[in-house]
Design a protein around this motif. Structure first.
Motif, PDB file in Angstrom:
ATOM      1  N   MET A   1       0.963  -1.182  -0.073  1.00  0.00           N
ATOM      2  CA  MET A   1       0.127   0.052  -0.055  1.00  0.00           C
ATOM      3  C   MET A   1       1.081   1.181   0.065  1.00  0.00           C
ATOM      4  O   MET A   1       2.125   1.253   0.499  1.00  0.00           O
ATOM      5  N   LYS A   2       0.420   2.240  -0.657  1.00  0.00           N
ATOM      6  CA  LYS A   2       0.966   3.612  -0.548  1.00  0.00           C
ATOM      7  C   LYS A   2       0.804   4.303   0.641  1.00  0.00           C
ATOM      8  O   LYS A   2      -0.234   4.445   1.105  1.00  0.00           O
ATOM      9  N   VAL A   3       1.812   4.736   1.313  1.00  0.00           N
ATOM     10  CA  VAL A   3       1.835   5.601   2.653  1.00  0.00           C
ATOM     11  C   VAL A   3       2.875   6.630   2.637  1.00  0.00           C
ATOM     12  O   VAL A   3       3.821   6.707   1.726  1.00  0.00           O
ATOM     13  N   LEU A   4       2.782   7.652   3.536  1.00  0.00           N
ATOM     14  CA  LEU A   4       3.902   8.672   3.849  1.00  0.00           C
ATOM     15  C   LEU A   4       4.743   8.232   4.750  1.00  0.00           C
ATOM     16  O   LEU A   4       4.727   7.536   5.988  1.00  0.00           O
ATOM     17  N   VAL A   5       6.031   8.474   4.383  1.00  0.00           N
ATOM     18  CA  VAL A   5       7.164   7.876   5.282  1.00  0.00           C
ATOM     19  C   VAL A   5       8.225   9.366   5.435  1.00  0.00           C
ATOM     20  O   VAL A   5       8.232  10.193   4.523  1.00  0.00           O
ATOM     21  N   ALA A   6       8.645   9.137   6.723  1.00  0.00           N
ATOM     22  CA  ALA A   6       9.903  10.262   6.832  1.00  0.00           C
ATOM     23  C   ALA A   6      10.827  10.350   5.828  1.00  0.00           C
ATOM     24  O   ALA A   6      11.385   9.127   5.600  1.00  0.00           O
ATOM     25  N   THR A   7      11.244  11.606   5.524  1.00  0.00           N
ATOM     26  CA  THR A   7      12.487  11.482   4.469  1.00  0.00           C
ATOM     27  C   THR A   7      13.166  12.784   4.885  1.00  0.00           C
ATOM     28  O   THR A   7      12.634  13.673   5.189  1.00  0.00           O
ATOM     29  N   GLY A   8      14.748  12.895   4.533  1.00  0.00           N
ATOM     30  CA  GLY A   8      15.507  14.043   4.562  1.00  0.00           C
ATOM     31  C   GLY A   8      15.643  14.360   3.143  1.00  0.00           C
ATOM     32  O   GLY A   8      16.281  15.613   3.178  1.00  0.00           O
ATOM     33  N   ARG A   9      15.241  13.827   2.209  1.00  0.00           N
ATOM     34  CA  ARG A   9      15.516  14.372   0.846  1.00  0.00           C
ATOM     35  C   ARG A   9      14.733  15.801   0.984  1.00  0.00           C
ATOM     36  O   ARG A   9      13.598  16.014   1.316  1.00  0.00           O
ATOM     37  N   THR A  10      15.256  16.648   0.024  1.00  0.00           N
ATOM     38  CA  THR A  10      14.729  17.912  -0.314  1.00  0.00           C
ATOM     39  C   THR A  10      14.891  18.854   1.075  1.00  0.00           C
ATOM     40  O   THR A  10      14.532  19.995   0.992  1.00  0.00           O
ATOM     41  N   GLN A  11      15.417  18.406   2.226  1.00  0.00           N
ATOM     42  CA  GLN A  11      15.785  19.314   3.373  1.00  0.00           C
ATOM     43  C   GLN A  11      16.419  20.372   2.995  1.00  0.00           C
ATOM     44  O   GLN A  11      17.493  20.346   2.146  1.00  0.00           O
ATOM     45  N   GLY A  12      16.175  21.520   3.451  1.00  0.00           N
ATOM     46  CA  GLY A  12      16.802  22.671   3.307  1.00  0.00           C
ATOM     47  C   GLY A  12      16.508  23.727   2.377  1.00  0.00           C
ATOM     48  O   GLY A  12      16.746  24.614   2.044  1.00  0.00           O
ATOM     49  N   THR A  13      15.057  23.085   1.465  1.00  0.00           N
ATOM     50  CA  THR A  13      14.532  24.072   0.452  1.00  0.00           C
ATOM     51  C   THR A  13      13.816  24.970   1.239  1.00  0.00           C
ATOM     52  O   THR A  13      13.798  26.154   0.736  1.00  0.00           O
ATOM     53  N   ARG A  14      13.565  25.063   2.265  1.00  0.00           N
ATOM     54  CA  ARG A  14      12.825  26.036   3.085  1.00  0.00           C
ATOM     55  C   ARG A  14      13.789  26.320   4.245  1.00  0.00           C
ATOM     56  O   ARG A  14      14.422  25.224   4.703  1.00  0.00           O
ATOM     57  N   GLU A  15      13.861  27.518   4.625  1.00  0.00           N
ATOM     58  CA  GLU A  15      14.919  27.971   5.632  1.00  0.00           C
ATOM     59  C   GLU A  15      14.710  27.011   6.942  1.00  0.00           C
ATOM     60  O   GLU A  15      15.587  26.640   7.948  1.00  0.00           O
ATOM     61  N   ASN A  16      13.296  26.935   7.370  1.00  0.00           N
ATOM     62  CA  ASN A  16      12.921  26.138   8.533  1.00  0.00           C
ATOM     63  C   ASN A  16      12.694  24.756   8.368  1.00  0.00           C
ATOM     64  O   ASN A  16      11.844  24.351   9.169  1.00  0.00           O
ATOM     65  N   ASP A  17      13.193  24.171   7.597  1.00  0.00           N
ATOM     66  CA  ASP A  17      12.971  22.649   7.429  1.00  0.00           C
ATOM     67  C   ASP A  17      13.823  21.931   8.729  1.00  0.00           C
ATOM     68  O   ASP A  17      14.618  22.646   9.266  1.00  0.00           O
ATOM     69  N   GLY A  52       6.677  11.245  13.264  1.00  0.00           N
ATOM     70  CA  GLY A  52       7.006   9.878  13.171  1.00  0.00           C
ATOM     71  C   GLY A  52       6.126   8.974  14.133  1.00  0.00           C
ATOM     72  O   GLY A  52       6.058   9.117  15.116  1.00  0.00           O
ATOM     73  N   MET A  53       5.567   7.851  13.398  1.00  0.00           N
ATOM     74  CA  MET A  53       4.724   7.002  14.229  1.00  0.00           C
ATOM     75  C   MET A  53       5.485   6.085  15.144  1.00  0.00           C
ATOM     76  O   MET A  53       4.877   5.829  16.374  1.00  0.00           O
ATOM     77  N   ASN A  54       6.730   5.522  14.882  1.00  0.00           N
ATOM     78  CA  ASN A  54       7.431   5.002  15.908  1.00  0.00           C
ATOM     79  C   ASN A  54       8.416   5.801  17.180  1.00  0.00           C
ATOM     80  O   ASN A  54       8.337   5.840  17.991  1.00  0.00           O
ATOM     81  N   SER A  55       9.142   6.982  16.280  1.00  0.00           N
ATOM     82  CA  SER A  55       9.895   7.615  16.994  1.00  0.00           C
ATOM     83  C   SER A  55       9.323   8.786  17.806  1.00  0.00           C
ATOM     84  O   SER A  55      10.058   9.239  18.640  1.00  0.00           O
ATOM     85  N   GLN A  56       8.339   9.173  17.493  1.00  0.00           N
ATOM     86  CA  GLN A  56       7.686  10.480  17.828  1.00  0.00           C
ATOM     87  C   GLN A  56       8.263  11.609  17.742  1.00  0.00           C
ATOM     88  O   GLN A  56       8.154  12.922  18.396  1.00  0.00           O
ATOM     89  N   ARG A  57       9.284  11.715  16.788  1.00  0.00           N
ATOM     90  CA  ARG A  57       9.877  12.738  16.290  1.00  0.00           C
ATOM     91  C   ARG A  57       9.367  13.411  14.827  1.00  0.00           C
ATOM     92  O   ARG A  57       8.705  12.311  14.304  1.00  0.00           O
ATOM     93  N   ALA A  58       9.550  14.329  14.340  1.00  0.00           N
ATOM     94  CA  ALA A  58       9.005  15.029  13.370  1.00  0.00           C
ATOM     95  C   ALA A  58       9.998  15.157  12.220  1.00  0.00           C
ATOM     96  O   ALA A  58      11.151  15.428  12.362  1.00  0.00           O
ATOM     97  N   THR A  59       9.390  15.609  10.989  1.00  0.00           N
ATOM     98  CA  THR A  59      10.096  16.084  10.033  1.00  0.00           C
ATOM     99  C   THR A  59       9.110  16.940   9.201  1.00  0.00           C
ATOM    100  O   THR A  59       7.909  16.781   9.131  1.00  0.00           O
ATOM    101  N   THR A  60       9.741  17.714   8.361  1.00  0.00           N
ATOM    102  CA  THR A  60       9.002  18.636   7.590  1.00  0.00           C
ATOM    103  C   THR A  60       8.863  18.117   5.997  1.00  0.00           C
ATOM    104  O   THR A  60       8.043  18.628   5.118  1.00  0.00           O
TER     105      THR A  60
END
Length: 133
Positions: A1-17, A52-60
């Motif tokens: 199934m298609k889902v959303l997962v955390a990624t660091g790709r494109t980080q820095g595109t916005r100054e506050n990423d 993040g569903m497991n780490s309880q940490r976030a990403t933009t």
């Protein structure tokens, strides 16, 4: 199934990423706090983040991924994550949210990087996808 997962790709595109989640972990979209509910660039950052569903940490940034989960397994992962974070456990809520997240993920191709701006999600174009003018 298609889902959303955390990624660091494109980080820095916005100054506050920011990217504190575990690369590839399932993510959910939490409602923004009072500080950020009207401003995706607020100091908290929750108006632009995926949890993040497991780490309880976030990403933009989140990436659309194909994962070997059934709908029920995905809903259980979400239910467990919400319960861990202190939300009242409710199978119906997690099933509805899992369905909504899966519907969102289904609108983009696998590998697409997504950003959040409050209630709006948009695809980010990575440098390798940019077309020269």
């Amino acid at each position: 199934m298609k889902v959303l997962v955390a990624t660091g790709r494109t980080q820095g595109t916005r100054e506050n990423d920011y990217h504190h989640a575990v690369e590839g972990e399932l993510v959910r979209i939490d409602p923004p706090c009072r500080k950020d509910r009207d401003d995706p660039d607020g100091r908290c950052g929750c108006g632009r983040g995926f949890a993040g569903m497991n780490s309880q940490r976030a990403t933009t940034t989140a990436r659309v991924a194909e994962v070997p989960l059934t709908r029920d397994e995905y809903a259980e992962a979400l239910r467990s994550s919400l319960e861990h974070d202190g939300y009242e456990p409710c199978t119906c809520r997690s099933t509805d949210e899992a369905d909504a997240l899966a519907e969102l993920a289904a609108t983009w191709p696998v590998g697409a990087v997504i950003e959040r701006r409050l209630d709006q999600l948009a695809r980010r174009v990575s440098p390798e996808e940019e077309v020269p003018a």
